[in-house]
Motif scaffolding. Structure first.
Motif, PDB file in Angstrom:
ATOM      1  N   GLY A 170       0.824  -1.200   0.000  1.00  0.00           N
ATOM      2  CA  GLY A 170       0.000   0.000   0.000  1.00  0.00           C
ATOM      3  C   GLY A 170       0.860   1.251   0.000  1.00  0.00           C
ATOM      4  N   GLU A 171       0.473   2.219   0.841  1.00  0.00           N
ATOM      5  CA  GLU A 171       1.187   3.484   0.973  1.00  0.00           C
ATOM      6  C   GLU A 171       2.130   3.395   2.167  1.00  0.00           C
ATOM      7  OE1 GLU A 171       0.174   8.098   2.262  1.00  0.00           O
ATOM      8  OE2 GLU A 171      -1.414   6.861   1.383  1.00  0.00           O
ATOM      9  N   ASN A 172       3.374   2.977   1.912  1.00  0.00           N
ATOM     10  CA  ASN A 172       4.377   2.824   2.962  1.00  0.00           C
ATOM     11  C   ASN A 172       3.867   1.942   4.097  1.00  0.00           C
ATOM     12  OD1 ASN A 172       6.987   3.422   4.110  1.00  0.00           O
ATOM     13  ND2 ASN A 172       5.967   4.791   5.567  1.00  0.00           N
ATOM     14  N   GLY A 173       3.205   0.853   3.732  1.00  0.00           N
ATOM     15  CA  GLY A 173       2.702  -0.075   4.731  1.00  0.00           C
ATOM     16  C   GLY A 173       1.306   0.214   5.230  1.00  0.00           C
ATOM     17  N   TYR A 174       0.688   1.294   4.748  1.00  0.00           N
ATOM     18  CA  TYR A 174      -0.708   1.604   5.079  1.00  0.00           C
ATOM     19  C   TYR A 174      -1.567   1.016   3.975  1.00  0.00           C
ATOM     20  CZ  TYR A 174      -5.015   4.317   5.687  1.00  0.00           C
ATOM     21  OH  TYR A 174      -6.328   4.694   5.849  1.00  0.00           O
ATOM     22  N   SER A 175      -2.330  -0.029   4.302  1.00  0.00           N
ATOM     23  CA  SER A 175      -3.064  -0.794   3.301  1.00  0.00           C
ATOM     24  C   SER A 175      -4.555  -0.570   3.484  1.00  0.00           C
ATOM     25  CB  SER A 175      -2.733  -2.286   3.456  1.00  0.00           C
ATOM     26  OG  SER A 175      -3.465  -3.066   2.543  1.00  0.00           O
ATOM     27  N   CYS A 176      -5.151   0.184   2.564  1.00  0.00           N
ATOM     28  CA  CYS A 176      -6.582   0.494   2.617  1.00  0.00           C
ATOM     29  C   CYS A 176      -7.386  -0.746   2.230  1.00  0.00           C
ATOM     30  CB  CYS A 176      -6.901   1.648   1.686  1.00  0.00           C
ATOM     31  SG  CYS A 176      -8.625   2.170   1.741  1.00  0.00           S
TER      32      CYS A 176
END
Length: 366
Positions: A170-176
């Protein structure tokens, strides 16, 4: 029989508390997390749920192929009470699932454990990898990871050595996980770990080598009430690349636009994939004689901009896991083999696929 009864009581206790416990006391996943390894291999009790998911492909000295899964789940019931005096006070419950696929024998075996996070029965350290349920454990040993699990008829003792660094999804480990919401997880993988050790199947002990995949997620919410479940793929290709994809399925039959994936090159560099970057088409179906659920069975995956056209086939059709207790969570978690092309050049591969929500919707439960 007594162990089955105790396990059932624990499941009843767990899900009664999960469904009633609020998320307000726990952090939610947010963008901008600063990652630090090996610290983040350890537990994150500020989040409600977490798992350490290992899957892999093994081959014995005699040439027999196996697939394995060992997963540890941490589920918080409430934040710890610093005033609690009893060592039996339970604020966390741990599950573990162990499965072995032996395609040459036509055998799939699943075993499970669960325990309260009290009196040392189960737990997970913060700041380092050490998670256990009874005598099943995953533990960091220097730069390696050690897996141990034992039952009367199935056990494994494996040492895993990372061949690639942790990959943030995702976004630097932020997974929506759901479009238009803050439902998300912190998510990373180590997509290739050289593996060696022993497995015991019945009375037979086998020396094995192979390759494993570690998936790590922690969050306070994974699904929204309108989501039914997910299809997840972790693939290791013969050209040295690795692929992770997930499709979040809605109850109306559509795919959530937040579904995404990651393409990892042979050096471990990651490229984020949106839903528009890939296509997944099921090529068949299998109806479980145990649960009655119907699952997709076989897939075609294309990533046009990377030149991949892949065909996935389960090594066994029946790799369904059915947990005990009142919750009766049932899902398909299985080894697949792969053939295909990259830019018209043939390649092969191996992987694992997870299918949830086909034997009952999971939305709102996690």
């Amino acid at each position: 029989m007594r162990d089955v009864f105790r396990f059932s009581l624990l499941i009843i206790f767990l899900f009664t508390n999960i469904l009633s416990a609020g998320a307000g006391d726990f952090q939610t996943a947010r963008p901008g997390r600063v990652w630090q390894f090996p610290r983040d291999h350890g537990a994150h009790p500020e989040f409600k749920t977490e798992w350490w998911y290992y899957s892999g492909h093994l081959r014995s000295k005699e040439g027999e192929a196996f697939g394995y899964q060992l997963t540890f789940f941490r589920v918080a019931l409430k934040q710890p009470d610093p005033k609690a005096k009893s060592a039996w006070t339970a604020h966390t419950v741990y599950f573990a699932h162990l499965a072995l696929s032996a395609p040459g024998r036509g055998v799939f075996i699943f075993r499970e454990k669960a325990a309260r996070g009290a009196m040392g029965l189960a737990g997970a350290e913060t700041g380092r990898l050490q998670v256990w349920v009874d005598d099943w454990q995953a533990k960091g040993e220097g730069g390696n990871q050690r897996l141990r699990a034992k039952t009367d008829d199935l056990s494994l003792d494996l040492t895993l050595t990372p061949l690639k660094p942790p990959v943030l999804h995702g976004e630097n480990g932020y997974s929506c996980k759901a479009a238009g919401t803050d439902t998300a997880s912190h998510y990373y993988s180590i997509p290739r770990l050289a593996t060696e050790g022993r497995i015991k199947l019945g009375k037979q002990t086998l020396e094995v080598t192979g390759a494993s995949w570690l998936d790590r997620e922690f969050s306070t919410s994974h699904l929204t009430p309108d989501q039914a479940g997910w299809d997840w793929f972790a693939l290791q290709l013969s050209d040295g690349a690795d692929i992770m994809l997930y499709l979040m399925r809605l109850k109306n039959g559509k795919i959530d636009p937040a579904s995404s994936g990651t393409l990892i090159d042979p050096q471990g560099q990651a490229r984020h994939l949106t839903l528009a970057d890939f296509q997944v088409k099921s090529t068949g179906a299998w109806k479980s004689p145990h649960s009655g659920a119907t699952y997709p069975s076989g897939w075609q995956i294309t990533i046009p901009t990377a030149g991949y056209h892949l065909t996935l086939t389960p090594t066994l059709t029946d790799q369904e896991l059915r947990t005990r207790g009142s919750a009766q969570i049932t899902y398909w978690e299985g080894q697949v083999h792969m053939q295909g092309q990259k830019n018209n050049q043939p390649l092969t591969g191996q992987g694992y696929t997870e299918l949830t929500g086909y034997a009952g919707a999971l939305g709102g439960r996690f």
